[in-house]
Design a protein around this motif. Sequence first.
Motif, PDB file in Angstrom:
ATOM      1  N   LEU A 176       0.830  -1.200   0.000  1.00 23.44           N
ATOM      2  CA  LEU A 176       0.000   0.000   0.000  1.00 23.44           C
ATOM      3  C   LEU A 176       0.869   1.257   0.000  1.00 23.44           C
ATOM      4  O   LEU A 176       0.602   2.209  -0.739  1.00 23.44           O
ATOM      5  N   GLN A 177       1.919   1.252   0.809  1.00 22.79           N
ATOM      6  CA  GLN A 177       2.799   2.412   0.847  1.00 22.79           C
ATOM      7  C   GLN A 177       3.476   2.627  -0.508  1.00 22.79           C
ATOM      8  O   GLN A 177       3.596   3.758  -0.979  1.00 22.79           O
ATOM      9  N   LEU A 180       1.014   4.155  -2.908  1.00 21.10           N
ATOM     10  CA  LEU A 180       0.844   5.588  -2.652  1.00 21.10           C
ATOM     11  C   LEU A 180       2.038   6.383  -3.169  1.00 21.10           C
ATOM     12  O   LEU A 180       1.886   7.437  -3.794  1.00 21.10           O
ATOM     13  N   ASP A 181       3.229   5.877  -2.918  1.00 17.52           N
ATOM     14  CA  ASP A 181       4.445   6.566  -3.380  1.00 17.52           C
ATOM     15  C   ASP A 181       4.491   6.664  -4.901  1.00 17.52           C
ATOM     16  O   ASP A 181       5.043   7.621  -5.460  1.00 17.52           O
ATOM     17  N   GLY A 183       1.866   6.918  -6.870  1.00 15.24           N
ATOM     18  CA  GLY A 183       0.766   7.695  -7.419  1.00 15.24           C
ATOM     19  C   GLY A 183      -0.490   6.907  -7.725  1.00 15.24           C
ATOM     20  O   GLY A 183      -1.360   7.386  -8.475  1.00 15.24           O
ATOM     21  N   SER A 184      -0.637   5.716  -7.144  1.00 16.22           N
ATOM     22  CA  SER A 184      -1.868   4.947  -7.349  1.00 16.22           C
ATOM     23  C   SER A 184      -3.052   5.676  -6.732  1.00 16.22           C
ATOM     24  O   SER A 184      -2.926   6.320  -5.688  1.00 16.22           O
ATOM     25  N   ARG A 185      -4.205   5.525  -7.352  1.00 22.13           N
ATOM     26  CA  ARG A 185      -5.418   6.167  -6.860  1.00 22.13           C
ATOM     27  C   ARG A 185      -6.357   5.193  -6.166  1.00 22.13           C
ATOM     28  O   ARG A 185      -7.339   5.614  -5.555  1.00 22.13           O
ATOM     29  N   ALA A 215      -4.505   3.560   4.756  1.00 28.29           N
ATOM     30  CA  ALA A 215      -5.488   3.899   3.729  1.00 28.29           C
ATOM     31  C   ALA A 215      -6.341   5.083   4.171  1.00 28.29           C
ATOM     32  O   ALA A 215      -6.661   5.976   3.378  1.00 28.29           O
ATOM     33  N   ALA A 218      -4.183   8.346   4.003  1.00 24.23           N
ATOM     34  CA  ALA A 218      -3.906   8.775   2.631  1.00 24.23           C
ATOM     35  C   ALA A 218      -5.165   9.149   1.873  1.00 24.23           C
ATOM     36  O   ALA A 218      -5.111   9.904   0.894  1.00 24.23           O
ATOM     37  N   ILE A 220      -7.035   7.026   0.137  1.00 21.73           N
ATOM     38  CA  ILE A 220      -7.131   6.248  -1.092  1.00 21.73           C
ATOM     39  C   ILE A 220      -8.351   5.333  -1.035  1.00 21.73           C
ATOM     40  O   ILE A 220      -8.709   4.813   0.028  1.00 21.73           O
ATOM     41  N   LEU A 389      -7.410  11.304  -4.298  1.00 27.20           N
ATOM     42  CA  LEU A 389      -7.039  11.045  -2.910  1.00 27.20           C
ATOM     43  C   LEU A 389      -7.685  12.090  -2.011  1.00 27.20           C
ATOM     44  O   LEU A 389      -7.763  13.267  -2.369  1.00 27.20           O
ATOM     45  N   PRO A 391      -6.919  12.950   1.631  1.00 23.57           N
ATOM     46  CA  PRO A 391      -6.166  12.737   2.874  1.00 23.57           C
ATOM     47  C   PRO A 391      -6.951  13.179   4.100  1.00 23.57           C
ATOM     48  O   PRO A 391      -7.701  14.153   4.057  1.00 23.57           O
TER      49      PRO A 391
END
Length: 392
Positions: A176-177, A180-181, A183-185, A215, A218, A220, A389, A391
């Motif tokens: 998951l990290q 996120l790093d 750029g996954s949505r 999650a 972030a 997401i 995203l 946050p």
Amino acid sequence: MALEYAAFDADNHYYEALDAFTRHLDPKLGSRVIQWAEIDGRRYHVIGGRVSRAVTNPTFDPVAAPGAMSEYFRGNPSGKLPFEYLANRGPIRPEYRDRDERLRVMDEQGLEKVWLFPTLGMIYEELLTHDPAAVGIMFTAFNRWLEEDWGPAYRDRIYSAPYISLADLDVAVAELQRALDNGSRLVVLRPAAPTTLPGPVPPADPRFDPFWGLANEAGITVVVHAGDSGYTSNGYAADGFAATFEGANRPSIKMLSMERAIYDFLASLIFDRLFIRFPNLRVASVENGSEFLPDLFRKLRSTARRLPGFFAEDPVETFRRHIWINPFWEDDVEEIVDLMGADRVIFGSDWPHIEALPNPLDYLVDLKPFDDDTQRLILRDNALALTELRPA
């Protein structure tokens, strides 16, 4: 019906490249995790040392056309058996595996953006539940392939979902990290209680809070997409996932329990108060159907009455706040909008699978009862908001 905007299809698929699971897998681990074998002139995946026949041809060459069985799911007016719809197969098409070709086809289909999910990837975790570490190894390698061939947000139009399994929590958090790093949505899970080393555990058990917490922070979207959930028919039918339609000339108890996995998964999120701990979570149910909702809502409310004080509010309201539903395209979308609200329903065609709509926007016929604003929410704006995203 003509649209003044391009639609957002929240359920598209690729057919995996031949090396999708093995390109980044240590060859020494092939016998433990996954490798290819040729049997009687056909290629099959061997997963955890056992040949998988879950799909007839995991090379997808040849493959049946998108929506080959759409008439069957519309009520089967021709009276054919399932395998009769699949008699004609053709060579695999470039858009099934190439992102630029997919963009070209999306333009022809009137689609601005899509969520993109695995095909084989949604059914292979179950075959390795005896070895949770191997599950983590498999999908870590798989997600590296996904990054290379599709990317997380190609041209800001194709949003591929890394596959996450909670079977190995450390791997789940790391994946998951990384998503996120990169750029996954969105990320995707199957609707099943994760099988950890000690055994199956409900997905909202506090031991998984490091994943859900990340999650939540972030913002997401976590998609729960239909797959092989490992459900048993308790002797009423043969167990195991299969897309071969063997025995489809007679009814099966499996036909009555297709939505049981998502029913249990989403109910457990409410019962285990996941959204109380993580109020910024958004969960989207994709290709799991929606006919389960009326009964689930009745059961949630009856449970609340029997356990006064357990829920901080009507559990159905909690459900509606945090969960979005993609009905099967053959479901009664008017009923689902009444239950969920128009801002919680998302359109997905399942293209290019055999159960898909041949053309994604064939779905417009089912949306004729709605006004333009409601149609736009379902066809575009809801998925668009989930792709951003948010946050905490």
